[in-house]
Design a protein around this motif. Structure first.
Motif, PDB file in Angstrom:
ATOM      1  N   GLY A   1       3.638   0.573 -11.089  1.00  0.00           N
ATOM      2  CA  GLY A   1       4.210   1.092  -9.854  1.00  0.00           C
ATOM      3  C   GLY A   1       3.642   0.476  -8.590  1.00  0.00           C
ATOM      4  O   GLY A   1       3.894   0.981  -7.491  1.00  0.00           O
ATOM      5  N   LEU A   2       2.910  -0.626  -8.752  1.00  0.00           N
ATOM      6  CA  LEU A   2       2.308  -1.291  -7.586  1.00  0.00           C
ATOM      7  C   LEU A   2       2.643  -2.777  -7.609  1.00  0.00           C
ATOM      8  O   LEU A   2       2.682  -3.385  -8.687  1.00  0.00           O
ATOM      9  N   PHE A   3       2.813  -3.349  -6.425  1.00  0.00           N
ATOM     10  CA  PHE A   3       3.134  -4.777  -6.373  1.00  0.00           C
ATOM     11  C   PHE A   3       1.888  -5.634  -6.526  1.00  0.00           C
ATOM     12  O   PHE A   3       0.913  -5.477  -5.791  1.00  0.00           O
TER      13      PHE A   3
ATOM     14  N   PHE B   1      -3.980 -14.793   4.226  1.00  0.00           N
ATOM     15  CA  PHE B   1      -3.867 -13.674   5.168  1.00  0.00           C
ATOM     16  C   PHE B   1      -3.060 -12.535   4.544  1.00  0.00           C
ATOM     17  O   PHE B   1      -2.025 -12.771   3.912  1.00  0.00           O
ATOM     18  N   LEU B   2      -3.528 -11.351   4.775  1.00  0.00           N
ATOM     19  CA  LEU B   2      -2.734 -10.159   4.478  1.00  0.00           C
ATOM     20  C   LEU B   2      -2.662  -9.351   5.768  1.00  0.00           C
ATOM     21  O   LEU B   2      -3.683  -8.804   6.239  1.00  0.00           O
TER      22      LEU B   2
ATOM     23  N   ASP C   1      -5.710   1.095  -4.337  1.00  0.00           N
ATOM     24  CA  ASP C   1      -6.516   1.689  -3.269  1.00  0.00           C
ATOM     25  C   ASP C   1      -6.600   0.738  -2.077  1.00  0.00           C
ATOM     26  O   ASP C   1      -7.574   0.734  -1.339  1.00  0.00           O
ATOM     27  N   GLY C   2      -5.580  -0.093  -1.961  1.00  0.00           N
ATOM     28  CA  GLY C   2      -5.574  -1.085  -0.880  1.00  0.00           C
ATOM     29  C   GLY C   2      -6.329  -2.345  -1.253  1.00  0.00           C
ATOM     30  O   GLY C   2      -6.488  -3.248  -0.434  1.00  0.00           O
ATOM     31  N   MET C   3      -6.791  -2.399  -2.488  1.00  0.00           N
ATOM     32  CA  MET C   3      -7.584  -3.552  -2.940  1.00  0.00           C
ATOM     33  C   MET C   3      -6.863  -4.306  -4.060  1.00  0.00           C
ATOM     34  O   MET C   3      -6.066  -3.732  -4.796  1.00  0.00           O
ATOM     35  N   PHE C   4      -7.225  -5.581  -4.152  1.00  0.00           N
ATOM     36  CA  PHE C   4      -6.699  -6.424  -5.225  1.00  0.00           C
ATOM     37  C   PHE C   4      -7.854  -6.966  -6.065  1.00  0.00           C
ATOM     38  O   PHE C   4      -8.973  -7.102  -5.573  1.00  0.00           O
TER      39      PHE C   4
ATOM     40  N   ASP D   1       0.817  -1.219   0.000  1.00  0.00           N
ATOM     41  CA  ASP D   1       0.000   0.000   0.000  1.00  0.00           C
ATOM     42  C   ASP D   1       0.851   1.270   0.000  1.00  0.00           C
ATOM     43  O   ASP D   1       0.331   2.371   0.224  1.00  0.00           O
ATOM     44  N   ASN D   2       2.142   1.076  -0.254  1.00  0.00           N
ATOM     45  CA  ASN D   2       3.047   2.227  -0.397  1.00  0.00           C
ATOM     46  C   ASN D   2       3.004   3.200   0.769  1.00  0.00           C
ATOM     47  O   ASN D   2       3.112   4.414   0.574  1.00  0.00           O
ATOM     48  N   ASP D   3       2.842   2.674   1.975  1.00  0.00           N
ATOM     49  CA  ASP D   3       2.800   3.565   3.136  1.00  0.00           C
ATOM     50  C   ASP D   3       4.122   3.537   3.905  1.00  0.00           C
ATOM     51  O   ASP D   3       4.218   4.042   5.018  1.00  0.00           O
ATOM     52  N   GLY D   4       5.135   2.906   3.304  1.00  0.00           N
ATOM     53  CA  GLY D   4       6.473   2.972   3.872  1.00  0.00           C
ATOM     54  C   GLY D   4       6.796   1.904   4.893  1.00  0.00           C
ATOM     55  O   GLY D   4       7.883   1.928   5.481  1.00  0.00           O
ATOM     56  N   ASP D   5       5.887   0.976   5.119  1.00  0.00           N
ATOM     57  CA  ASP D   5       6.229  -0.133   6.010  1.00  0.00           C
ATOM     58  C   ASP D   5       5.932  -1.461   5.327  1.00  0.00           C
ATOM     59  O   ASP D   5       5.238  -1.526   4.315  1.00  0.00           O
ATOM     60  N   THR D   6       6.464  -2.510   5.897  1.00  0.00           N
ATOM     61  CA  THR D   6       6.370  -3.815   5.244  1.00  0.00           C
ATOM     62  C   THR D   6       5.185  -4.618   5.777  1.00  0.00           C
ATOM     63  O   THR D   6       5.038  -4.781   6.994  1.00  0.00           O
ATOM     64  N   ASP D   7       4.372  -5.114   4.867  1.00  0.00           N
ATOM     65  CA  ASP D   7       3.205  -5.931   5.211  1.00  0.00           C
ATOM     66  C   ASP D   7       3.520  -7.400   4.923  1.00  0.00           C
ATOM     67  O   ASP D   7       4.495  -7.700   4.241  1.00  0.00           O
ATOM     68  N   VAL D   8       2.703  -8.279   5.457  1.00  0.00           N
ATOM     69  CA  VAL D   8       2.993  -9.717   5.316  1.00  0.00           C
ATOM     70  C   VAL D   8       1.859 -10.423   4.573  1.00  0.00           C
ATOM     71  O   VAL D   8       0.691 -10.285   4.939  1.00  0.00           O
ATOM     72  N   PHE D   9       2.235 -11.167   3.552  1.00  0.00           N
ATOM     73  CA  PHE D   9       1.265 -11.958   2.781  1.00  0.00           C
ATOM     74  C   PHE D   9       1.521 -13.434   3.052  1.00  0.00           C
ATOM     75  O   PHE D   9       2.634 -13.916   2.890  1.00  0.00           O
ATOM     76  N   VAL D  10       0.471 -14.132   3.448  1.00  0.00           N
ATOM     77  CA  VAL D  10       0.605 -15.564   3.721  1.00  0.00           C
ATOM     78  C   VAL D  10      -0.344 -16.333   2.803  1.00  0.00           C
ATOM     79  O   VAL D  10      -1.522 -15.988   2.699  1.00  0.00           O
ATOM     80  N   ALA D  11       0.192 -17.347   2.133  1.00  0.00           N
ATOM     81  CA  ALA D  11      -0.664 -18.246   1.353  1.00  0.00           C
ATOM     82  C   ALA D  11      -1.097 -19.360   2.295  1.00  0.00           C
ATOM     83  O   ALA D  11      -0.256 -20.054   2.859  1.00  0.00           O
ATOM     84  N   ASN D  12      -2.393 -19.495   2.489  1.00  0.00           N
ATOM     85  CA  ASN D  12      -2.906 -20.549   3.368  1.00  0.00           C
ATOM     86  C   ASN D  12      -3.514 -21.680   2.554  1.00  0.00           C
ATOM     87  O   ASN D  12      -4.264 -21.443   1.607  1.00  0.00           O
TER      88      ASN D  12
END
Lengths: 339, 566
Positions: B325-327, B283-284, B347-350, B266-277
């Protein structure tokens, strides 16, 4: 009548072999060992050895009975016997009515259930040679292609089925799904709109139409069809997810949250159901049910060919295999009554 | 009407023919476009003798089939990428003459590798599942963590080619669980790497569920076992970690965790975690910037596929496939499910765009595992590699449309937001049929293109050399953190070359329980130089570098405007 074939023959010969071994053990235990040996062996060694020998003898004796009573076979062996019976039933049917398309298609489906889809496709194609007006066979071929990811091929088969019977349920939805997988959304919408004209109450068609519109970024139409889907079935969990997505894209956040809440609730129930279903899964029971169903299908073919006695015999077998199935009993009764 | 002279007519004729030839050549070049990526199988010449074992003895214990990942990293800081393979161990009922162990291979250059496991002291005999690499003590060399069935292990790099097991001191053994992926990330932006540990399920031998399908013994679905929450460890900065699973918000969510990847979606400067379950929603974990997480997978559209269905998710990786420009994220899954491409909408959505983009091509009949977005042909867009191989070792006995040994899949990015399956034309490396699990990607021969290493269940690995004919330019970037963590894990890099803008981020732990790609690779197509490089370090500091020539590896150091070659 149970006729041994390849696998069962293997099982029989296993038992026979063990019988032979059992006899050998008996004979050798009866024959007297050289005096020198018995003299040298202390009594405390002989006693456990005797117990072991008796144990082995009992084991092989019990195993030898398993030829007539299969209760001592492992589940794996029992299932192998059932599968052999099922395949033999199909082969017998083929010998009895080699030129009958229903028979050939039935044999194909049995091969498919046995995981031999290559052979299944051969038989399904043969059935079409015998009778090209079999939409169900085209449908089956469509599914075989679809599971391989051959979407174009699946569409071809399903379209042929549609040419034969334009009102066969599910066909247009299947075509639409493959079209969506090929990113041919507008064609998918066309198919689904037509389907809804014929089956206006098809929940799945409305849901899929919602999906197709969603892919086309037509969120209003997507929402409309998801809503129809939940009007028709208020527990259609996937349609709530679609509604959540469509509303989010339309910036209708409150509505999106509302639909998400319902989705979460229904999804939790679905997960619970899946867990219970997995917990209750019994390979043997499932196998017996499948084999029973195939006996019913074979019985229908025999009946259609005027061999009611054979049909009755197979129905009896199906009831034995799946005693809880009321439909089979009713079917059996109806045949008896007509007689 | 003016009549054309004979000469004019013949010239017109020649012109028409020439035009036809041109059209033909254009069509031909389009048809041959599929051959622009070529991966050659060079396994035999590498000298790698490692063979994976799952420790099975026929009981079908669930962890057998999900082993294992691998890591590509430069353990001896000599400038080339080395390989670490995880291995299984004997499970109940199995005995080995020689105890299986993990293996570290040093890259000697020229596609030769030497087994240095014993010398390095990293021959872990645990039951390996996942691995992540990171300089947790910021001392300038790469340490690594293995996530196992049983206690996990943290290996500290001594800087002399050897490692020390510091698990006990660091406090990261993580009990006795069935592990999965792992990631190092600086979640609280304090300059050191924290540790995210994914857990698969609650298993012990007495909980084992023997299952059969049509009479054949098979591996049970994870639904037979209880899911457990993942673990999160905060780095105390003194060589120890504190388990903050509960207070970080991770512990409230139990799932059948598998592959993980960390990225700032979300380009807010911190690292988020994505988990494949596996068989459940993904989980995001959105980071609030302080190392506290909120699970937002469902609302973000990452939890389920397009239809709202959960999948048997295996691996996950991220990359900007459409250069917006987005992951975006790619998640691999079970048979009869499409591996899924989630496009980041910004916008925080996929949005699940698998069918729209063709990114699921070839995956439906397969069980898919390791994956990544890689620009194999250096044309400026990222292609997708997918490792395949069925989970059931006897699947052919009850379904001949599936196969335990399978060919992997290579999807080429057309540059217009679509993917084309070019597996058949991708060289002999794409013809290898094994049961792949972890897959890792890096430039093993330092020639400017990305090669592939695959861990195959119960077999030798596969090493694929990228022999693509493409002459596209490229740039590789290694980051050196000064105030932030040493290798810039979590730092985002933007590369602008003419009309092309690419982004990437340094990840630790990704794909299917593997680790790779710490030096970032950018394919530039026909652009010979990069106009601008922006590095956004964890914490928000931005460094800008201008006018960088292509076709080389450079090191960018935090706060230093000088570009260092290598």
């Amino acid at each position: 009548m149970f006729t041994p074939s390849a696998t069962t023959f293997k099982l029989y010969s296993m038992v026979k072999h063990k019988k032979r071994r059992k006899r050998k053990t008996k004979n050798s235990s009866r024959s007297q060992p050289p005096a020198s040996v018995t003299k040298k062996r202390p009594k405390w060694v002989l006693a456990p050895a005797a117990v072991v020998c008796v144990g082995i003898a009992c084991f092989f004796l019990l195993k030898s009975w398993s030829g007539s009573d299969s209760s001592l076979l492992t589940q794996e062996e029992k299932i192998a016997v059932l599968k052999t019976e099922e395949m033999e039933l199909a082969q017998q049917l083929l010998r009895d009515f080699p030129g009958n398309d229903a028979t050939v298609s039935f044999v194909g489906s049995v091969y498919g259930q046995h995981g031999n889809n290559t052979e299944a496709v051969k038989f399904l194609n043969k059935a079409l040679e015998l009778n090209p007006n079999r939409p169900d066979v085209y449908d089956a071929l469509g599914w075989v292609a679809f599971t391989k990811g051959a979407y174009e091929e699946s569409i071809t088969h399903w379209k042929k089925a549609l040419e034969i019977d334009a009102k066969l349920p599910g066909l247009r939805s299947s075509i639409a799904f493959s079209l969506m997988a090929l990113d041919r959304g507008s064609e998918a919408i066309e198919q689904l709109e037509k389907n809804i004209q014929i089956f206006p109450k098809s929940v799945y068609s409305h849901f899929l139409l919602g999906q197709a519109y969603l892919q086309q970024k037509d969120y209003e139409n997507a929402k409309k069809h998801y809503q129809i889907a939940i009007e028709l079935d208020q527990n259609y969990v996937n349609a709530y997810y679609g509604l959540f997505t469509a509303c989010t894209r339309l910036k209708q956040q409150a509505k999106a949250r509302e639909y998400m809440a319902v989705f979460k609730k229904l999804k939790a129930e679905e997960m619970k159901f899946q867990k219970a279903r997995d917990g209750a899964y019994n390979d043997m029971v499932t196998m017996r049910q499948t084999v029973a169903e195939n006996h019913i299908k074979a019985a229908q073919i025999y009946r259609a060919q005027g061999q009611s006695d054979r049909a009755e015999e197979l129905l009896e077998k199906a009831i034995k295999l799946d005693p809880g199935n009321v439909k089979y009993k009713q079917f059996y009764q109806s045949i008896k009554n007509r007689k | 009407m003016v009549k054309l002279s004979r000469v004019q007519e013949s010239w017109q004729h020649v012109g028409q023919r020439f035009a036809l030839v041109l059209v033909f050549l254009c069509v031909l070049s389009q048809m041959c476009a599929g051959a622009s990526i070529v991966l050659r199988d060079v396994t035999k010449k590498t000298g790698i003798t490692f063979k994976h074992t799952d420790g099975s003895s026929g009981s079908h214990y669930i962890m057998e089939t999900v082993s294992a990942g691998l890591a590509l990293f430069d353990y001896d800081s000599d400038g080339d990428t080395d390989i670490y393979f995880l291995n299984g161990a004997a499970l109940k009922g199995k005995k080995f003459k020689t105890t299986p162990r993990n293996a570290l291979y040093r890259n000697e250059g020229g596609w030769r590798f030497t087994d240095v496991t014993e010398k390095a002291g990293v021959g872990g005999k645990e039951y390996g599942l996942g691995v992540a690499v990171g300089d947790y003590d910021n001392d300038g060399d790469l340490d690594f963590y293995t996530n196992n069935y049983g206690p996990n292990v943290l290996y500290q790099n001594n800087g002399d080619g050897t490692f020390t097991d510091v698990t006990k001191r660091a406090g990261v053994a993580n009990g006795f669980k069935v592990g999965a992926g792992a990631c190092f990330l600086d979640a609280d932006k304090d300059g050191d790497l924290d540790l995210y540990v994914s857990n698969y399920l609650d298993f012990s031998y007495d909980k084992h569920v023997p299952i059969s399908r049509r009479g054949f013994p098979v591996y049970a679905t994870p639904r037979y076992y209880l899911p457990i929450p993942d673990d999160f460890y905060r780095n105390n900065g003194d060589g120890t970690f504190t388990n903050v699973t509960e207070s970080s918000g991770v512990g409230q969510h139990a799932g059948w965790g598998m592959g993980t990847v960390c990225a700032d979606y979300d380009n807010d400067g911190d690292t988020d975690v994505f988990v494949a379950n596996d068989i459940a929603k993904n989980f995001l974990f959105r980071n609030d910037g302080t190392g506290k997480f909120e699970e937002v997978g469902l609302m973000a559209g990452y939890a389920y596929d397009l239809h709202g269905d959960q999948q048997g998710n295996m691996g996950v990786d991220c990359g900007d496939y459409d250069n917006d420009g987005l992951f975006d994220f790619y998640v691999t899954s079970y048979e009869d499910q499409l591996a899924t491409l989630y496009r980041n909408l910004g916008d925080g959505m996929f949005e699940d765009v698998t069918m729209l983009t063709g990114a699921g091509a070839g995956t439906l009949p397969q069980v898919t595992w390791g994956t990544s977005f890689v620009d194999f042909d250096n044309d400026g867009d990222r292609d997708i590699y997918i490792a395949c191989g069925h989970l059931q070792d006897n699947v052919e006995l009850y379904d001949d449309t599936k196969a335990y040994l399978a060919r992997n899949i290579l999807l080429m990015n057309t540059g217009h937001g679509k993917f084309v399956d070019i597996s058949d034309k991708g060289g002999d490396g794409m013809k290898v049929k094994l049961s792949s699990r972890g897959a890792a990607f890096d430039d093993l021969d330092n020639d400017g293109d990305i090669d592939v290493v695959i861990l195959n269940s119960r077999r030798e690995p596969t090493i694929l050399r990228n022999d693509s004919p493409s002459k596209g330019h490229w740039l590789q970037i290694r980051l050196r953190g000064v105030r932030t963590n040493r290798d810039g894990v979590g730092a985002q890099v933007k590369v602008v070359a003419g009309d092309l803008t690419l982004i990437d981020e340094v990840h630790s732990g990704r794909g299917y329980q593997s680790h790779y790609g710490m030096r970032l690779h950018f394919g530039l197509g026909n652009r010979k130089k990069v106009d601008r490089i922006e590095v956004r370090w964890i914490g928000g500091r931005m460094d800008v570098f201008k006018d960088v020539t292509a076709n080389r590896l450079i090191t960018l150091t935090e706060g230093n405007s000088k570009i260092e070659p290598k």
